[in-house]
Each structure stands twice: as structure tokens, then as C-alpha cells.
Scaffold this motif. Sequence first.
Motif, PDB file in Angstrom:
ATOM      1  N   TYR A   1      36.609 -20.597 -58.124  1.00 12.59           N
ATOM      2  CA  TYR A   1      36.477 -19.159 -58.331  1.00 12.59           C
ATOM      3  C   TYR A   1      36.460 -18.907 -59.833  1.00 12.59           C
ATOM      4  CZ  TYR A   1      38.038 -19.071 -53.452  1.00 12.59           C
ATOM      5  OH  TYR A   1      38.159 -19.275 -52.098  1.00 12.59           O
ATOM      6  N   LYS A   2      35.365 -18.430 -60.326  1.00  9.48           N
ATOM      7  CA  LYS A   2      35.224 -18.155 -61.768  1.00  9.48           C
ATOM      8  C   LYS A   2      35.746 -19.314 -62.618  1.00  9.48           C
ATOM      9  CE  LYS A   2      35.122 -13.174 -61.427  1.00  9.48           C
ATOM     10  NZ  LYS A   2      36.050 -12.302 -60.671  1.00  9.48           N
ATOM     11  N   GLY A   3      35.307 -20.515 -62.270  1.00  8.08           N
ATOM     12  CA  GLY A   3      35.666 -21.677 -63.074  1.00  8.08           C
ATOM     13  C   GLY A   3      37.002 -22.319 -62.711  1.00  8.08           C
ATOM     14  N   LEU A   4      37.822 -21.622 -61.924  1.00 11.57           N
ATOM     15  CA  LEU A   4      39.093 -22.237 -61.511  1.00 11.57           C
ATOM     16  C   LEU A   4      38.878 -22.996 -60.202  1.00 11.57           C
ATOM     17  CD1 LEU A   4      41.717 -19.434 -62.223  1.00 11.57           C
ATOM     18  CD2 LEU A   4      41.505 -21.662 -63.361  1.00 11.57           C
ATOM     19  N   VAL A   5      39.100 -24.300 -60.270  1.00  9.61           N
ATOM     20  CA  VAL A   5      38.815 -25.133 -59.102  1.00  9.61           C
ATOM     21  C   VAL A   5      39.864 -24.911 -58.017  1.00  9.61           C
ATOM     22  CG1 VAL A   5      38.599 -27.520 -58.317  1.00  9.61           C
ATOM     23  CG2 VAL A   5      37.653 -26.846 -60.519  1.00  9.61           C
ATOM     24  N   ALA A   6      39.405 -24.602 -56.778  1.00  5.76           N
ATOM     25  CA  ALA A   6      40.339 -24.370 -55.667  1.00  5.76           C
ATOM     26  C   ALA A   6      40.414 -25.567 -54.731  1.00  5.76           C
ATOM     27  CB  ALA A   6      39.926 -23.125 -54.890  1.00  5.76           C
ATOM     28  N   ILE A   7      39.269 -26.212 -54.503  1.00  4.24           N
ATOM     29  CA  ILE A   7      39.293 -27.486 -53.769  1.00  4.24           C
ATOM     30  C   ILE A   7      38.439 -28.479 -54.538  1.00  4.24           C
ATOM     31  CG2 ILE A   7      39.753 -26.605 -51.443  1.00  4.24           C
ATOM     32  CD1 ILE A   7      36.761 -26.810 -50.828  1.00  4.24           C
ATOM     33  N   GLN A   8      38.902 -29.735 -54.546  1.00  6.79           N
ATOM     34  CA  GLN A   8      38.133 -30.726 -55.301  1.00  6.79           C
ATOM     35  C   GLN A   8      38.088 -32.058 -54.574  1.00  6.79           C
ATOM     36  OE1 GLN A   8      39.917 -31.493 -59.150  1.00  6.79           O
ATOM     37  NE2 GLN A   8      41.784 -30.461 -58.524  1.00  6.79           N
ATOM     38  N   GLY A   9      36.874 -32.497 -54.335  1.00 11.22           N
ATOM     39  CA  GLY A   9      36.684 -33.826 -53.740  1.00 11.22           C
ATOM     40  C   GLY A   9      37.211 -33.947 -52.330  1.00 11.22           C
ATOM     41  N   ILE A  10      37.081 -32.885 -51.550  1.00  7.93           N
ATOM     42  CA  ILE A  10      37.578 -32.959 -50.168  1.00  7.93           C
ATOM     43  C   ILE A  10      36.524 -33.589 -49.255  1.00  7.93           C
ATOM     44  CG2 ILE A  10      38.178 -31.597 -48.123  1.00  7.93           C
ATOM     45  CD1 ILE A  10      39.878 -29.908 -49.745  1.00  7.93           C
ATOM     46  N   SER A  11      36.957 -34.619 -48.529  1.00  5.83           N
ATOM     47  CA  SER A  11      36.105 -35.209 -47.505  1.00  5.83           C
ATOM     48  C   SER A  11      36.859 -35.178 -46.194  1.00  5.83           C
ATOM     49  CB  SER A  11      35.755 -36.657 -47.856  1.00  5.83           C
ATOM     50  OG  SER A  11      34.992 -36.688 -49.054  1.00  5.83           O
ATOM     51  N   LEU A  12      36.187 -34.731 -45.151  1.00 11.81           N
ATOM     52  CA  LEU A  12      36.815 -34.779 -43.824  1.00 11.81           C
ATOM     53  C   LEU A  12      35.750 -34.780 -42.753  1.00 11.81           C
ATOM     54  CD1 LEU A  12      36.810 -31.753 -42.316  1.00 11.81           C
ATOM     55  CD2 LEU A  12      38.648 -31.329 -43.906  1.00 11.81           C
ATOM     56  N   GLU A  13      36.165 -35.221 -41.567  1.00 12.84           N
ATOM     57  CA  GLU A  13      35.244 -35.240 -40.439  1.00 12.84           C
ATOM     58  C   GLU A  13      35.905 -34.633 -39.226  1.00 12.84           C
ATOM     59  OE1 GLU A  13      33.021 -38.791 -39.530  1.00 12.84           O
ATOM     60  OE2 GLU A  13      33.123 -39.413 -41.627  1.00 12.84           O
ATOM     61  N   VAL A  14      35.093 -33.955 -38.431  1.00  8.96           N
ATOM     62  CA  VAL A  14      35.568 -33.398 -37.165  1.00  8.96           C
ATOM     63  C   VAL A  14      34.612 -33.874 -36.087  1.00  8.96           C
ATOM     64  CG1 VAL A  14      36.116 -31.302 -35.880  1.00  8.96           C
ATOM     65  CG2 VAL A  14      36.442 -31.336 -38.359  1.00  8.96           C
ATOM     66  N   GLY A  15      35.148 -34.549 -35.097  1.00 11.91           N
ATOM     67  CA  GLY A  15      34.303 -35.051 -34.007  1.00 11.91           C
ATOM     68  C   GLY A  15      34.207 -34.044 -32.882  1.00 11.91           C
ATOM     69  N   GLN A  16      33.125 -34.140 -32.139  1.00  9.64           N
ATOM     70  CA  GLN A  16      32.914 -33.266 -30.983  1.00  9.64           C
ATOM     71  C   GLN A  16      34.129 -33.308 -30.058  1.00  9.64           C
ATOM     72  OE1 GLN A  16      29.383 -32.250 -29.746  1.00  9.64           O
ATOM     73  NE2 GLN A  16      30.567 -30.982 -28.347  1.00  9.64           N
ATOM     74  N   GLY A  17      34.641 -32.134 -29.682  1.00 13.92           N
ATOM     75  CA  GLY A  17      35.718 -32.065 -28.707  1.00 13.92           C
ATOM     76  C   GLY A  17      37.111 -32.248 -29.289  1.00 13.92           C
ATOM     77  N   GLU A  18      37.207 -32.390 -30.601  1.00 10.09           N
ATOM     78  CA  GLU A  18      38.529 -32.563 -31.212  1.00 10.09           C
ATOM     79  C   GLU A  18      39.160 -31.223 -31.569  1.00 10.09           C
ATOM     80  OE1 GLU A  18      39.298 -36.379 -33.812  1.00 10.09           O
ATOM     81  OE2 GLU A  18      37.675 -35.223 -34.687  1.00 10.09           O
ATOM     82  N   ILE A  19      40.483 -31.239 -31.684  1.00  6.79           N
ATOM     83  CA  ILE A  19      41.181 -30.184 -32.432  1.00  6.79           C
ATOM     84  C   ILE A  19      41.684 -30.868 -33.696  1.00  6.79           C
ATOM     85  CG2 ILE A  19      43.136 -28.586 -32.541  1.00  6.79           C
ATOM     86  CD1 ILE A  19      43.069 -28.418 -29.488  1.00  6.79           C
ATOM     87  N   VAL A  20      41.188 -30.432 -34.847  1.00 10.24           N
ATOM     88  CA  VAL A  20      41.606 -31.028 -36.115  1.00 10.24           C
ATOM     89  C   VAL A  20      42.363 -29.973 -36.907  1.00 10.24           C
ATOM     90  CG1 VAL A  20      40.800 -32.016 -38.288  1.00 10.24           C
ATOM     91  CG2 VAL A  20      39.731 -32.709 -36.134  1.00 10.24           C
ATOM     92  N   ALA A  21      43.561 -30.337 -37.364  1.00  7.31           N
ATOM     93  CA  ALA A  21      44.398 -29.401 -38.104  1.00  7.31           C
ATOM     94  C   ALA A  21      44.265 -29.639 -39.598  1.00  7.31           C
ATOM     95  CB  ALA A  21      45.856 -29.575 -37.686  1.00  7.31           C
ATOM     96  N   VAL A  22      44.324 -28.545 -40.357  1.00  8.47           N
ATOM     97  CA  VAL A  22      44.417 -28.638 -41.818  1.00  8.47           C
ATOM     98  C   VAL A  22      45.682 -27.892 -42.216  1.00  8.47           C
ATOM     99  CG1 VAL A  22      43.379 -28.016 -44.021  1.00  8.47           C
ATOM    100  CG2 VAL A  22      41.915 -28.744 -42.135  1.00  8.47           C
ATOM    101  N   VAL A  23      46.616 -28.612 -42.806  1.00  8.11           N
ATOM    102  CA  VAL A  23      47.873 -27.986 -43.213  1.00  8.11           C
ATOM    103  C   VAL A  23      48.089 -28.207 -44.705  1.00  8.11           C
ATOM    104  CG1 VAL A  23      48.890 -28.285 -40.913  1.00  8.11           C
ATOM    105  CG2 VAL A  23      49.275 -30.020 -42.648  1.00  8.11           C
ATOM    106  N   GLY A  24      49.040 -27.484 -45.248  1.00  8.96           N
ATOM    107  CA  GLY A  24      49.307 -27.602 -46.679  1.00  8.96           C
ATOM    108  C   GLY A  24      49.960 -26.327 -47.165  1.00  8.96           C
ATOM    109  N   SER A  25      50.582 -26.405 -48.338  1.00 13.47           N
ATOM    110  CA  SER A  25      51.342 -25.247 -48.802  1.00 13.47           C
ATOM    111  C   SER A  25      50.416 -24.120 -49.258  1.00 13.47           C
ATOM    112  CB  SER A  25      52.284 -25.666 -49.928  1.00 13.47           C
ATOM    113  OG  SER A  25      51.552 -26.453 -50.840  1.00 13.47           O
TER     114      SER A  25
END
Length: 234
Positions: free
Chosen positions: A11-35
Motif C-alpha cells: 500500500y503506497k510503497g509499504l509492503v503488506a505481504i511479501q513472497g507468499i506462496s501457497l496452494e489450495v487443492g480442490q475440496g480442501e478447507i485451508v486456514a490462514v492464521v496470524g496476528s
Amino acid sequence: MLKVTDLQSSYKGLVAIQGISLEVGQGEIVAVVGSNGAGKSTLLKSIAGWVKPDRGGVSFKGTDLLKLPAHQISRTGVALVPEGRRLFPKLSVRDNLMLGGYTKAKGAEREAPLEFIFSLFPRLSERLDQQAETLSGGEQQMLAIGRALMGQPSLLMLDEPSQGIMPKLVDELLVAVQRIRDRGTTVLLVEQRVAECLDVADRAYVLQTGRVALSGTSSEVAADDGVRRAYLGI
Ligand code: ATP
């Protein structure tokens, strides 16, 4: 089904996410947690096209989503229920639901998901004429999820559905999430309630200051010492 590669958004030069890689397969429930501020919402918004990433890749069923504007991404079958729900406050429950199906043909096909939505959330069917802004927090969340399901998405992304909802309803919501998956919709779930969320998810990613700090099956993540201390109060 969904493959995110080395994604960076700012956002305006301030990095909020960097280098995120993830995969979600068909039929999965995938959680993303964090502070708070870890970048969970930014990740979902970047996938949905609400935030334009600086670099990286987002591929959904082989389609490069980064080439598409948000409204076309939703046509590929990706739906986001954002934090704060963004309902049409003055419109009725019925009209909010019908607007969720606006990309579908009129008539029977458009209304097809209603039966399932009402079986998930019977409360909605009892309140069809009520203005959305007069619903309780939990009911508004049900409506937001119902509205997204009207578009018959193959990937449903939920951003903190438990926010502002009493504990009893949180369990109900998470049961609904499982039923949504069991009916064939893949789910990417961002949650602050880490313990409950890991109970329903197949796999999980832990974000820390914009990066994936840990990933694995839900039981692996729940067994991690850092996660137990930081999020599970153990
Ligand atoms: P929370 O759990 O508190 O919602 P989050 O993990 O979802 O947090 P994000 O909302 O993605 O985190 O925020 C990641 C970072 O980006 C934070 O530092 C936040 O302040 C910043 N950010 C988010 N939205 C904006 C915006 N619209 N403009 C500027 N900065 C933003």
C-alpha cells in the motif's frame, strides 16, 4: 486448484505481504492464521483482485488471475466474503441474496442455491423481508456467506467470519463452513480463532509480518510450539 506464487502486495510503497506462496487443492478447507497486521486480508484481497499485487503469481484452475479485473475474477468462481461483510444495509435479506446471484441467468438457475443456503442458515429464510442493517452480527455474517454462495463459487474465501460474533454462533458458522466444503466448494478461511479454525481445516498457513512462517496439516500446525504459545494459549 489455487496456486499463489511469491506474491507481494503493498500500500503506497509499504509492503503488506511479501513472497507468499501457497496452494489450495480442490475440496480442501485451508486456514490462514496470524496476528493482526500479518497480511491475511491483503492476501485474500490480492487473490480476489481487490488489491493489485506488485509481483508474483495467482493461478486458479489454470487461469492467471493477475491478468483479470476483480469482476472477471469472480466469474471464474472465486468469491470473497470480506471483513465487515459489506452488505447492502438498506436492502432486505432477499434482495441482498438475489444481488449475490446477479452474474447467473435469471429464474431457476439463479435461485438454485437458495435451498442449500436456507438449510445452512434457517434464520435467513425466516427474515427475508428484514433490512440487512437490522440483523444481528451473526445473522449478517450468515447473509454475507449466503450472498457469496448465490454466485455458486468453486472457491469461497472467508475473512474472519467469527469477528464480532458470540462464541456459540462461531461453532455454528464453522459447521456451516464444513457443509459448504462437503457440498463441493473449496474454502480458504482466514480466522483469528485459531483453535476452532484448525479443528475444521485440513491444512493451515501461519503468516507473520507478510510472510509464511509455517505451514502444514492442521494437526502439525496445532502441535507447533510457537503456535501453541502464540495462538492457542498453551
Ligand atoms: P487483521 O487481522 O488485523 O485484519 P491482517 O493480517 O488481515 O490483519 P492486513 O489487513 O492484510 O492484515 O494488513 C497488512 C498490513 O497492511 C498492515 O500493516 C496494515 O496496516 C496494512 N494495510 C492494510 N490495508 C491497508 C490500506 N488500505 N492502506 C494502507 N495500509 C494498509
